[in-house]
Scaffold this active site. Structure first.
Site, mmCIF file in Angstrom:
data_model
loop_
_atom_site.group_PDB
_atom_site.id
_atom_site.type_symbol
_atom_site.label_atom_id
_atom_site.label_comp_id
_atom_site.label_asym_id
_atom_site.label_seq_id
_atom_site.Cartn_x
_atom_site.Cartn_y
_atom_site.Cartn_z
ATOM 1 N N SER A 152 1.401 2.995 5.853
ATOM 2 C CA SER A 152 1.360 2.763 7.360
ATOM 3 C C SER A 152 2.821 3.067 7.548
ATOM 4 C CB SER A 152 0.751 1.584 7.682
ATOM 5 O OG SER A 152 1.576 0.504 7.654
ATOM 6 N N ASP A 153 2.825 3.460 8.870
ATOM 7 C CA ASP A 153 4.290 3.206 9.671
ATOM 8 C C ASP A 153 4.186 2.094 9.902
ATOM 9 O OD1 ASP A 153 6.467 4.085 10.866
ATOM 10 O OD2 ASP A 153 5.837 5.972 11.984
ATOM 11 N N CYS A 154 5.536 1.739 10.204
ATOM 12 C CA CYS A 154 5.829 0.283 10.328
ATOM 13 C C CYS A 154 5.102 -0.636 11.594
ATOM 14 C CB CYS A 154 7.279 0.229 10.347
ATOM 15 S SG CYS A 154 8.064 0.300 8.947
ATOM 16 N N ASP A 155 4.311 -1.575 10.969
ATOM 17 C CA ASP A 155 3.506 -2.337 12.017
ATOM 18 C C ASP A 155 2.369 -1.267 12.687
ATOM 19 O OD1 ASP A 155 4.952 -4.549 11.735
ATOM 20 O OD2 ASP A 155 6.407 -3.979 13.149
ATOM 21 N N ALA A 156 2.130 -0.227 12.009
ATOM 22 C CA ALA A 156 0.805 0.475 12.676
ATOM 23 C C ALA A 156 -0.468 -0.317 12.501
ATOM 24 C CB ALA A 156 0.800 1.818 11.889
#
Length: 776
Positions: free
Chosen positions: A297-301
């Site tokens: 995932s992109d960060c905190d997605a």
């Protein structure tokens, strides 16, 4: 005396502790240490076994808590099994980066080669150059790992989102607006960094030098624009645009590049978060394209699926959504917090966790991180002396030289001819800076040379003034700039943008030069003895129509963010030691474009009923400041079609699917054509290129195709091939392109299916055209 003795002993212990800490920090993380007898009995440490067997053995030994701990980017060690900690998040967009959590420049290695930002490298239209940059980055990354300064070998690059809107702050990170170029860049870079051959196929044994991750999957190209941000944005994309614009680069990255990683993006597409989209991650990437790697995932997605988008009712629901969709690792902590409770609540099967872990540990094993000490492995001899080598620094210079675009050169102002008595004024907020040259996702460069310093190397009699207080140019020193201009023979203005104007989380709201930059340029041009040279640093396009049409602005150079050697490359081109050959990888729109087109509008094709002009050179029907592919040279290049092995293509209506669209054209579904038919339809185009000039030059040859008759929604023109040639003065070369109508002459219909339409087309190179036709 006693106190002195205690102090001495304490000092010795502190020194020893420091040495131990240093020794430990210099040790790269690895699993299956052969000095630990217990690891010898574990099948997952047996290098002779197939990786799937080893992974299966490891996963079955883990407790639920241990399994959950491995689902985040900062994966902790599992001491009882001799499994090291691992950091999934490292960056290497155009060099080993200081961003991310996996790499530190605090040891023996304090810098890395910083190549030009990707948008400028793309302007070279040189696949071999892109491949070599990937190779160089991989070697430097492996050296940092071996030195204990990298906690992982998974690098979250390249960014292969199509540069759809000129305001996008991250467009600088991409190879531009064309899906073919973006796809080719992805393949070249991925093959280079992962240790594959330039043509692919070398990774059959599965081993990786480093792991590439193609991002951001998919239709992600808005960060923060007039109150809309990437976290909450729902991109409404047609099947047609998805098929022929947004998805092809990722398909190329997977099928041809064999990337070992994909990152799913923050945004939703048609209501569904990318990281929770089973159709996207599992059916398309893994099922249709055959992806074999991990999905991050992109960060905190994952968190925003619940916290921002409200797509998931509970945190545990967000965890279930992403893991059942096919995502494997969370950049962030959400999976660490809520996965176990999702299992306990019987919302999530432990088998979904196992599936993700199989993908994650497979990549770590392919990187050789479960084979014992890296010093004893295949790539263990890559040491610090292979970082910032002269060869890599020369490659950074070559990349900058190859990408810089000469936009205007009235009366052949450039190159400037040096004389002993000649004097130079250098003005502008980007003239005497180093950080701006690097762009974003950068690391500490091997060396720093400003554009001013490089120009001074050519011209000792140089006067400098910053002109503006900063790039935003809220304050301008016109009188001072004009005064030094009046007292010199030539003036070079170094203007444009920097990361304060365009970056991640910050899109532009206009397409003009910031603040009072235009006023400064015009004032200096008016005062100058001779037409001035304007150098622009930027990732995205800028409307410089005023300069394009101004008689006292003789030459314009666009240099993107040209990397650590960019200042030298710019000076070489200005003074004629290099012949510019770059060509724009994006359309430069007029400033009024933003009044007509909302950044949130994902449509590529024009809509005459609403005066929507479309996007990119393939569809945009409005005026342009500079076209995609525009680029001048100190040489004049002449083209000629030497041969086309086939110019008429027959399709049997009785054996292929006929499609009628808008009662205008008859077409054939590529998906229903026999593979043999597509293969047999391949043809070769041979173009002769001549350098009709007095300087040797490197020149990208761009081959386009266009339909003879344009129907609503069709591509107006598309790039079907590109090759770069180096020619001596008055030299000639033959350039061959192999085209397949099923791939290069088809386009998506409204259902997202690729169709070859009957009718006449033209192949186009420069000002030459060659007719071909599709008949039933």
């Amino acid at each position: 005396m006693k106190l002195h003795g205690i102090a001495a002993i304490t000092s010795i212990w502190v020194t020893l502790a420091a040495l131990l800490i240093h020794t430990e920090s210099a040790q790269p993380p690895f699993s299956c240490d052969s000095s630990d007898p217990s690891t010898r009995t574990y099948p997952f440490c047996n290098k002779t076994l197939p990786i799937p067997h080893r992974v299966q053995d490891l996963v079955t030994r883990l407790t639920l808590d241990e399994k959950v701990s491995q689902l985040v980017n900062s994966a902790p060690a599992i001491p009882r099994l001799g499994v090291s900690a691992y950091q999934w998040w490292s960056e290497a967009l155009h060099g080993v980066s200081r961003h991310g959590k996996g790499v530190q420049f605090n040891g023996t290695i304090k810098s890395a080669t910083m190549f030009p930002q990707v948008i400028l490298t793309a302007a070279a239209f040189d696949s071999h150059l892109w491949y070599r940059i990937g190779q160089a980055i991989a070697v430097e990354a492996r050296a940092m790992y071996n030195e204990g300064q990298a906690m992982g070998m998974t690098f979250w690059a390249p960014n292969i989102n199509v540069f759809r809107d000129p305001r996008w702050g991250r467009g600088q990170e991409t190879p531009g607006e064309d899906p073919l170029v973006t796809g080719r860049y992805a393949v070249s870079y991925v093959r280079g960094i992962q240790g594959d051959s330039i043509r692919g196929g070398k990774l059959k044994d599965g081993h990786l030098q480093a792991s590439a991750c193609c991002k951001h999957f998919t239709a992600y190209d808005l960060d923060s624009w007039t109150g809309v941000n990437r976290f909450g944005f729902d991109a409404r994309v047609t099947k047609q645009d998805m098929a022929d614009t947004y998805q092809p680069p990722f398909q190329n990255c997977v099928e041809q590049g064999e990337a070992s990683g994909i990152m799913c993006a923050y945004n939703r597409v048609n209501g569904v978060p990318n990281c929770a989209d089973y159709d996207l991650l599992s059916k398309t990437a893994r099922g249709q394209w055959g992806f074999q790697g991990y999905i991050a995932s992109d960060c905190d997605a994952v968190a925003i699926i619940h916290d921002v988008q409200g797509y998931a009712k509970l945190p545990e629901d967000a965890v279930v959504d992403v893991l059942t969709a096919g995502m494997d690792v969370n950049c962030g902590s959400y999976l660490k917090k809520y996965t176990k409770s999702a299992v306990q609540q019987k919302k999530l099967s432990e088998s979904e966790i196992d599936r993700a872990l199989h993908n994650l540990f497979t990549v770590r094993m392919r990187l050789g991180l479960f084979n014992g000490s890296p010093n004893e492995q295949l790539m263990g001899n890559i040491r610090p002396d292979q970082v910032c080598t002269q060869q890599n620094q020369d490659l950074a210079l070559e990349a900058a030289r190859s990408g810089i675009v000469l936009l205007k050169n009235s009366a052949r102002l450039l190159p400037l001819l040096r004389t002993e008595a000649m004097s130079l004024a250098v003005i502008g907020p980007n003239a005497n800076v180093t950080q701006t040259l690097l762009g974003n996702y950068e690391g500490p460069p091997c060396k720093n040379v400003t554009i001013l310093q490089a120009l001074q190397g050519y011209m000792k009699n140089t006067m400098y003034h910053q002109g503006c207080n900063a790039v935003n140019c809220t304050s301008v020193a016109i009188n001072e700039a004009v005064n030094i201009t009046k007292n010199t023979d030539y003036a070079i203005l170094v203007m444009g943008l920097d990361q304060s104007q365009e970056r991640e989380s910050h899109d532009r709201v206009d397409l003009v030069l910031p603040g009072k930059q235009t006023s400064l340029i015009l004032s200096v041009a008016k005062a100058a003895k001779k037409p001035i040279v304007l150098v622009l640093l930027s990732g995205g396009p800028v409307d410089v129509s005023f300069a394009k049409d101004h008689k006292k602005i003789g030459s314009i150079l666009w240099a993107g963010y040209p990397g650590e050697a960019g200042g030298i490359a710019i000076a070489e081109i200005i003074f004629g030691d290099q012949n510019p050959g770059g060509r724009l990888p994006v359309t430069w729109y007029p400033k009024d474009y933003i009044r007509i087109v909302q950044m949130t509008d994902m449509r590529m094709r024009p809509d005459p009923s609403t005066d929507y002009p479309g996007r990119t050179y393939r569809f945009y029907n409005g005026t342009k400041v500079f076209e995609f592919g525009h680029g001048l040279s100190y040489s004049n290049y002449i083209y000629e079609f030497k041969s086309v092995t086939k110019n008429k293509f027959h399709f049997d209506r009785s054996s292929t699917a006929k499609v009628v669209e808008n009662s205008v054209a008859v077409g054939y579904l590529v998906s229903e054509m026999a593979t043999e038919l597509c293969h047999n339809s391949k043809f070769t185009v041979t173009v002769v290129v001549e350098n009709d000039g007095e300087m040797a030059g490197k020149h990208p040859v761009l081959l386009f195709a266009r339909p003879a008759k344009l129907t609503n929604g069709n591509v107006m023109k598309r790039l079907v091939g590109f090759r770069t040639v180096s020619l001596v003065a008055e030299g000639r070369a033959e350039v061959k392109f192999t085209l397949n109508p099923c791939e290069h002459l088809s386009e998506a219909n409204k259902d997202g299916l690729m169709v070859i339409e009957e009718g006449s087309h033209y192949l186009v190179v420069g000002d030459k055209e060659y007719p071909i036709s599709m008949v039933g």
